[in-house]
Enzyme design. Structure first.
Site, PDB file in Angstrom:
ATOM      1  N   HIS A   1      -6.443  -2.742   3.886  1.00 56.12           N
ATOM      2  CA  HIS A   1      -5.370  -3.356   4.663  1.00 56.12           C
ATOM      3  C   HIS A   1      -5.608  -3.006   6.128  1.00 56.12           C
ATOM      4  O   HIS A   1      -5.827  -1.846   6.459  1.00 56.12           O
ATOM      5  CB  HIS A   1      -3.998  -2.861   4.217  1.00 56.12           C
TER       6      HIS A   1
ATOM      7  N   HIS B   1      -6.493  -0.582   0.150  1.00 59.22           N
ATOM      8  CA  HIS B   1      -5.225  -1.234  -0.191  1.00 59.22           C
ATOM      9  C   HIS B   1      -5.211  -1.906  -1.560  1.00 59.22           C
ATOM     10  O   HIS B   1      -4.284  -1.726  -2.334  1.00 59.22           O
ATOM     11  CB  HIS B   1      -4.907  -2.273   0.893  1.00 59.22           C
TER      12      HIS B   1
ATOM     13  N   ARG C   1      -8.506 -10.799  -1.857  1.00 62.07           N
ATOM     14  CA  ARG C   1      -7.189 -11.313  -2.245  1.00 62.07           C
ATOM     15  C   ARG C   1      -6.443 -11.908  -1.052  1.00 62.07           C
ATOM     16  O   ARG C   1      -6.388 -11.310   0.010  1.00 62.07           O
ATOM     17  CB  ARG C   1      -6.356 -10.170  -2.838  1.00 62.07           C
TER      18      ARG C   1
END
Length: 518
Positions: free
Chosen positions: A237, A345, A380
């Site tokens: 992240h 993350h 993702r």
């Protein structure tokens, strides 16, 4: 038996409970029942709602683009098209999402999305979902939740006396579980077992994941000879709040950049325009690498997130949790830059499953971040993970119900599972060795197998990992098992898979970046 109490495990349990009121469902979870990755999801759930501006094709295209087209397109289409139905169900189960004055759901936008499609509950969406689903489960008479129950290993044929272990035909019969309160290891047998254990963020020094995210499900499925893939794809992240302390860092949601926050170097210069035309709204791999590169150029320990031009009232309404955390840390986001760093993350790889969440082991399902379902590809798209948990939780429940109706289970094997054997084991009098080895592993992974990798670093990591593995195996073989030792064993297994799959990669894709292929 359901292992894990996040959105995947709970939604699966609810579905089976509703359809099979006579079934006994046991949920085991290794900490408090609400201590899950789901609880810490801030941004929300990506679902096509506003058909005037949005449609399934746009969401499919955004997901494929973010995943660098390594996604399974059929899976992407299935998840996105089923999304609205699954969303409506959790609203019926009591989950509250923010609404406008006219009663329509408020929609946010995050990096990689071309439209506003994120339904949310302020900046604590995951916690609200966790609350409502747990409440529902606790009212269901056929669901039992066992907290502080830690799964050590799955039970397969090789635990059963005089049973041949066929690698092509493995079956799961439940798991050996450490009851932490009573310090006893018990066998819990089950016709169907579901693994919903979340990610593996703590294989690194810095992560946005809670301390329970140690890759347990992936590790014990790997040890049971189940198929695991794509472990090289780890999403960092871009914006976790910088801290001098290692461990879980506070996440500054993608949605803050979606609402207009800008990234700057420590001395106030904007830099995202140099890396991508979408700037702050580029996908997470691009933003994380950009920050990593700027930190390497400047030698700074962090960059700044600039919220000073944002509407203060709207910010506090949408992000009350983030605002409060900043103020608690002595940072006024309307006067100062928020110091941020990339942190481990989300894991895109994991246990290989089909569209129904079935793993390569019979009677064993897996759902959520511990899986490689094909939805996320190489990276993702923000807020697709809660959606995946709901859709796959539903599909796995429907398939499990089908299996239970067929009733083709081997009852002889189920009844002949032996108790856990601790003969000759000794209690560890001190935990210093476990702490030392865990720290070594996390340092090595953070330095050598992080956002940017190289062949040389990966080869050194492989050698170091082997040394740590041997030390941990020796400890495990003579010690009475504890959650700390078992977690370390799992982290070692996960690190092995990440390094192995990284070395097998010969091109840069999505979240995987080897500077030798640049």
């Amino acid at each position: 038996m359901v292992i894990g109490s996040g959105i995947s495990g709970l939604s699966y349990a609810i579905k089976i409970s509703e359809k099979l009121p006579d079934a006994k469902i046991t949920i085991v979870t290794k900490a408090e029942e609400d201590e899950t990755n789901t609880k810490y999801a801030q941004g929300g759930l990506a679902v096509v709602m506003d058909l005037d501006t949005d449609n399934f094709q746009k969401h499919i295209d955004d997901t494929m683009r973010a995943g660098d087209y390594e996604n399974n397109r059929e899976v992407v289409e299935m998840v996105i098209k089923e999304g609205p139905d699954r969303f409506r169900e959790i609203v019926e189960w009591g989950v509250n999402f923010d609404k406008k004055e006219d009663g329509e759901f408020k929609l946010g936008r995050e990096g990689g999305h071309t439209e506003f499609r994120i339904v949310h509950h302020k900046d604590i969406t995951g916690a609200e979902i966790e609350r409502a689903l747990l409440e529902y489960c606790n009212k269901s008479p056929n669901i039992e939740i066992l907290d502080y129950h830690y799964v050590i290993d799955l039970i397969t044929q090789h635990h059963i006396p005089n049973k041949n272990f066929d690698l092509e035909n493995i079956s799961c019969y439940g798991a050996y579980v450490l009851d932490q309160k009573n310090k006893k290891i018990k066998k819990i047998t089950a016709k169907v077992t579901m693994v919903a254990t979340g990610g593996a963020g703590h294989v690194y020094k810095n992560t946005t994941n809670p301390k329970i995210a140690t890759g347990d499900g992936i590790a014990f499925v790997h040890r049971a000879r189940g198929k695991v893939s794509n472990m090289q794809y780890i999403q960092f992240h871009p914006t976790a709040m910088y801290s001098k302390r290692d461990g879980m860092l506070f996440l500054i949601s993608e949605a803050v950049r979606g609402d207009g926050a800008k990234l700057r170097t420590k001395n106030g210069e904007k830099f995202m325009h140099k890396y991508d035309e979408r700037e702050e709204l580029a996908s997470r791999d691009i933003v994380a690498r950009a920050i990593d590169n700027e930190m390497k150029i400047s030698g700074d320990e962090y960059v700044g997130l600039d919220c000073r031009e944002m509407d203060k009232e709207k910010f506090i309404e949408h992000f009350p949790n983030i605002y409060q955390k900043c103020m608690d840390e002595g940072i006024d986001p309307f006067k100062q830059l928020i110091p941020v760093v990339p942190a481990s993350h989300y894991l895109m790889g994991g246990i290989v499953v089909d569209k129904d969440g079935q793993s390569s082991i019979k009677n064993l399902f897996a759902v959520g971040e511990c899986t490689n379902s094909g939805l996320h590809g190489a990276n993702r798209l923000a807020s697709n993970s809660l959606l995946e948990g709901l859709v796959y939780g539903h599909n796995a429940a429907m398939k499990s119900i089908e299996l239970l109706h067929k009733d083709e289970f081997n009852y002889f094997d189920l009844e002949n599972v032996p108790e856990w054997n601790e003969e000759g084991m000794k209690v560890m009098e001190e935990k210093v060795l476990i702490t030392y080895l865990r720290k070594q592993l996390q340092e090595m992974m953070s330095d050598l197998v992080s956002i940017v990798r190289s062949n040389e670093r990966l080869q050194l990591a492989q050698k170091k990992q082997r040394e740590i593995y041997e030390a941990v195996t020796e400890l495990y073989n003579y010690s009475v098992i504890s959650p700390e030792l078992s977690e370390l064993r799992n982290l070692v297994n996960v690190s092995y898979l990440i390094i192995k799959h990284s070395l097998a990669m010969k091109e840069n894709k999505g979240a995987f970046y080897n500077k030798d292929f640049a």
